[in-house]
Design a protein around this motif. Structure first.
Motif, short mmCIF file in Angstrom:
data_model
loop_
_atom_site.label_atom_id
_atom_site.label_comp_id
_atom_site.label_asym_id
_atom_site.label_seq_id
_atom_site.Cartn_x
_atom_site.Cartn_y
_atom_site.Cartn_z
N PHE A 177 0.85 -1.20 0.00
CA PHE A 177 0.00 0.00 0.00
C PHE A 177 0.88 1.25 0.00
CE2 PHE A 177 -2.08 3.36 2.45
CZ PHE A 177 -3.35 3.43 1.87
N ILE A 178 0.52 2.22 -0.81
CA ILE A 178 1.21 3.52 -0.85
C ILE A 178 0.14 4.60 -0.84
CG2 ILE A 178 2.89 4.95 -2.08
CD1 ILE A 178 3.67 2.44 -3.69
N LYS A 179 0.42 5.69 -0.17
CA LYS A 179 -0.53 6.80 -0.15
C LYS A 179 0.16 8.12 -0.43
CE LYS A 179 -1.84 8.74 3.72
NZ LYS A 179 -0.88 9.87 3.81
N ASP A 180 -0.60 9.03 -1.05
CA ASP A 180 -0.15 10.41 -1.14
C ASP A 180 -0.06 11.00 0.26
OD1 ASP A 180 0.05 10.78 -3.91
OD2 ASP A 180 -2.08 11.27 -4.12
N ASP A 181 0.83 11.95 0.45
CA ASP A 181 0.80 12.74 1.67
C ASP A 181 -0.44 13.63 1.62
OD1 ASP A 181 2.70 13.60 4.08
OD2 ASP A 181 1.67 15.39 3.32
N GLU A 182 -0.97 13.97 2.80
CA GLU A 182 -2.17 14.81 2.83
C GLU A 182 -1.93 16.20 2.25
OE1 GLU A 182 -0.20 15.39 6.87
OE2 GLU A 182 -0.57 13.74 5.48
N LEU A 183 -0.66 16.62 2.17
CA LEU A 183 -0.35 17.94 1.62
C LEU A 183 -0.31 17.93 0.09
CD1 LEU A 183 2.49 19.03 4.07
CD2 LEU A 183 0.06 19.57 4.19
N GLN A 184 -0.32 16.76 -0.51
CA GLN A 184 -0.20 16.63 -1.96
C GLN A 184 -1.55 16.22 -2.56
OE1 GLN A 184 0.76 17.44 -4.94
NE2 GLN A 184 2.86 16.79 -4.55
N ALA A 185 -2.19 17.15 -3.21
CA ALA A 185 -3.47 16.84 -3.85
C ALA A 185 -3.40 17.16 -5.34
CB ALA A 185 -4.60 17.62 -3.17
N ASN A 186 -3.41 18.45 -5.68
CA ASN A 186 -3.42 18.84 -7.09
C ASN A 186 -2.59 20.10 -7.28
OD1 ASN A 186 -4.12 18.68 -9.81
ND2 ASN A 186 -6.00 19.84 -9.54
N GLY A 187 -1.39 20.12 -6.71
CA GLY A 187 -0.53 21.28 -6.82
C GLY A 187 0.04 21.45 -8.21
N PRO A 188 0.43 22.67 -8.57
CA PRO A 188 0.96 22.92 -9.92
C PRO A 188 2.19 22.10 -10.28
CG PRO A 188 0.38 24.99 -8.84
CD PRO A 188 0.28 23.92 -7.79
N HIS A 189 3.03 21.76 -9.27
CA HIS A 189 4.24 21.01 -9.57
C HIS A 189 3.97 19.51 -9.72
CE1 HIS A 189 3.95 20.85 -5.14
NE2 HIS A 189 4.42 19.63 -5.29
N CYS A 190 2.78 19.06 -9.25
CA CYS A 190 2.45 17.64 -9.37
C CYS A 190 0.95 17.50 -9.61
CB CYS A 190 2.86 16.89 -8.10
SG CYS A 190 2.88 15.09 -8.27
N PRO A 191 0.48 17.89 -10.79
CA PRO A 191 -0.97 17.89 -11.06
C PRO A 191 -1.56 16.49 -10.91
CG PRO A 191 0.24 19.06 -12.78
CD PRO A 191 1.26 18.37 -11.94
N PHE A 192 -2.74 16.47 -10.35
CA PHE A 192 -3.41 15.20 -10.07
C PHE A 192 -3.53 14.31 -11.31
CE2 PHE A 192 -7.14 12.50 -9.50
CZ PHE A 192 -6.91 11.95 -8.24
N PRO A 193 -4.01 14.82 -12.45
CA PRO A 193 -4.17 13.93 -13.62
C PRO A 193 -2.84 13.32 -14.08
CG PRO A 193 -5.42 15.95 -13.93
CD PRO A 193 -4.54 16.16 -12.74
N LYS A 194 -1.79 14.11 -14.09
CA LYS A 194 -0.50 13.58 -14.54
C LYS A 194 0.07 12.60 -13.53
CE LYS A 194 0.76 17.50 -17.49
NZ LYS A 194 1.77 18.55 -17.77
N ARG A 195 -0.16 12.86 -12.23
CA ARG A 195 0.33 11.94 -11.21
C ARG A 195 -0.39 10.59 -11.31
NH1 ARG A 195 -0.81 14.75 -7.17
NH2 ARG A 195 -2.29 13.64 -5.85
N VAL A 196 -1.71 10.62 -11.49
CA VAL A 196 -2.46 9.38 -11.63
C VAL A 196 -1.97 8.59 -12.84
CG1 VAL A 196 -4.74 8.40 -12.09
CG2 VAL A 196 -4.51 10.29 -10.46
N GLU A 197 -1.79 9.26 -13.96
CA GLU A 197 -1.35 8.58 -15.17
C GLU A 197 0.02 7.94 -14.98
OE1 GLU A 197 -0.66 9.55 -19.94
OE2 GLU A 197 -1.00 11.18 -18.52
N ALA A 198 0.95 8.71 -14.38
CA ALA A 198 2.31 8.20 -14.21
C ALA A 198 2.37 7.05 -13.21
CB ALA A 198 3.24 9.33 -13.78
N VAL A 199 1.71 7.22 -12.06
CA VAL A 199 1.76 6.20 -11.01
C VAL A 199 1.05 4.93 -11.45
CG1 VAL A 199 0.92 5.63 -8.70
CG2 VAL A 199 2.07 7.81 -9.10
N MET A 200 -0.13 5.06 -12.03
CA MET A 200 -0.87 3.86 -12.42
C MET A 200 -0.21 3.17 -13.61
SD MET A 200 -2.95 3.35 -10.10
CE MET A 200 -3.55 1.86 -10.87
N GLY A 201 0.52 3.92 -14.44
CA GLY A 201 1.29 3.27 -15.49
C GLY A 201 2.30 2.31 -14.91
N VAL A 202 2.96 2.73 -13.82
CA VAL A 202 3.93 1.88 -13.13
C VAL A 202 3.24 0.69 -12.46
CG1 VAL A 202 5.50 1.77 -11.15
CG2 VAL A 202 5.66 3.67 -12.77
N LEU A 203 2.17 0.96 -11.74
CA LEU A 203 1.53 -0.10 -10.95
C LEU A 203 0.79 -1.11 -11.83
CD1 LEU A 203 0.22 1.84 -7.83
CD2 LEU A 203 2.34 0.53 -8.11
#
Length: 422
Positions: A177-203
């Motif tokens: 199990f891995i979780k985002d930190d509560e401070l990381q949601a949809n910030g400009p340096h790590c946009p939610f859509p791009k993070r989901v795409e990148a992380v789920m590509g790996v998983l």
């Protein structure tokens, strides 16, 4: 039981009995003066009742600032009940009743809500967790023992690609199990859509290659409509878990997330200290968690044993056990959630956590307890799993480590904390 109940620890400069009467009136039919429409019939039908009252002590100074002064401040327990017809089964309106204006009453110099009792009809309109422990294990495939997890660190600052690179390392290491930190949601340096795409590509690639599906809790916290769009994106990429900062979105936001899509809801209690830190005002976790579970949380953070936070171990233990205690006892496992231990957790705390719960239905999140292992994150995950295996076998981790080098190395690095579980 056809009445709603709430139990409070209170302190008052006018005495516990009078203060309780003010509380009951303020939160039902009463006001500061007699009004024409407050008839005897209306009071009999709708007024709150004082069901229990106990004076425990008397002091000479208020615990919190109070507009009323006195030479005597009684402290004790009061239990108040309301007819369900006053509000129905709405959780937001329930909060307005049991934790509304009474926290501001001048007649109280301390007030803390410690328990809530609800009629079973609440279960009909508030279905509770959709997954809980059983559903979580089902999404992970065949899985024994506690769920070993971690948090993306640093909390913020990583790009989507850098986050995915770390996830790759953790997946190969065997994390559950891995979780985002509560401070990381949809910030400009790590946009939610791009993070989901990148992380789920790996998983997804890792699952195709190994057959092991790692669960990632993406922080969807936002406005309700945006949270729904975030969950739709998770579905499109095959993600199964959505993390919600519950105090940020409220009970209605949490319920909206539970009802949208088909995702495990990882409930993070960021901001919890506002409600819990003072012994003189606030809400206890055993009371609050009932509402979070009814609103749909499958996982609930409870802090960790010997953690970096202010809550002592007995409070953490009580919180963890409360999450696995039925709200309505005739519903079996329904409404049970998984406690999440986190904050400064290492191989030393798994065995005590399992012992206090008496089962493996918990998530054990370690950041430095994995990343700081001298053999790297892979050995960090293995060491935690070995500590869990030792706990299940009833063997001390010191003895178990003699045949398990990853655990042995962890013992040499992580200092054994002092636990206080009574």
């Amino acid at each position: 039981m056809n009445r709603i109940t709430a139990t409070y620890e209170i302190e008052s400069p006018i005495g516990i009995t009078k203060a309780a009467e003010v509380m009951a009136g303020e939160q039902s039919t009463g006001t500061f003066g007699k009004i024409a429409l407050e008839t005897d019939e209306l009071r009999a039908r709708c007024a709150a009742q004082i069901d229990e009252l106990t004076v425990n002590s008397v002091g000479h100074s208020p615990s919190l600032p109070s507009r009323f002064s006195s030479n005597s401040y009684e402290r004790g327990i009061v239990k108040i009940s309301w007819p369900i017809d006053n509000l129905g089964t709405s959780l937001p309106n329930l909060m307005s009743t049991i934790a509304g204006n009474l926290f501001e009453l001048a007649e109280l110099s301390a007030i803390r809500m410690t328990d809530i009792g609800l009629p079973k009809v609440f279960a009909k309109t508030n279905p509770g967790p959709a997954f809980g422990a059983t559903g979580t294990r089902g999404e992970l495939g065949a899985h024994d023992g506690p769920i070993i997890g971690t948090i993306i660190k640093p909390c913020v600052g990583l790009s989507p690609a850098e986050t995915a690179d770390l996830v790759q390392i953790l997946a190969v290491a065997g994390i559950d199990f891995i979780k985002d930190d509560e401070l990381q949601a949809n910030g400009p340096h790590c946009p939610f859509p791009k993070r989901v795409e990148a992380v789920m590509g790996v998983l997804n690639a890792h699952a195709d290659k190994t057959g092991k599906r790692v669960m990632y809790a993406f922080n969807i916290t936002d406005e309700v409509d945006q949270m729904k769009r975030n969950m739709d994106l998770l579905s499109a990429h095959g993600a199964t878990c959505a993390m919600v900062c519950m105090n940020s979105v409220g009970l209605s936001g949490l319920r909206a997330a539970r009802d949208h899509g088909n995702h495990i809801i990882h409930g993070h209690r960021a901001g919890w200290g506002l409600y819990s830190r003072s012994p003189h005002i606030g809400i206890s976790f055993p009371a609050w968690q009932k509402l979070w579970r009814l609103a749909g949380a499958d996982h609930l953070h409870v802090n960790g044993l010997a953690s970096k936070f202010t809550e002592p171990d007995p409070v953490v233990a009580e919180s963890a056990k409360s999450v696995q205690t039925p709200v309505f006892y005739d519903r079996g496992p329904a409404h049970l959630a998984m406690p999440v231990f986190s904050s400064a957790q290492t191989i030393w705390q798994i065995q005590p956590a399992r012992t206090l719960l008496g089962n493996d239905d918990f998530i054990f999140c370690a950041g430095g307890g994995i990343m700081s292992h001298p053999g790297g994150p892979g050995d960090g995950v293995i060491a935690l799993r070995q500590a869990a295996d030792a706990a299940r076998a009833g063997i001390s981790i010191e003895k178990y480590s003699r045949q398990h080098p990853q655990l042995r190395a962890a013992l040499d690095v992580f200092i054994k904390p002092t636990l206080d579980l009574g």
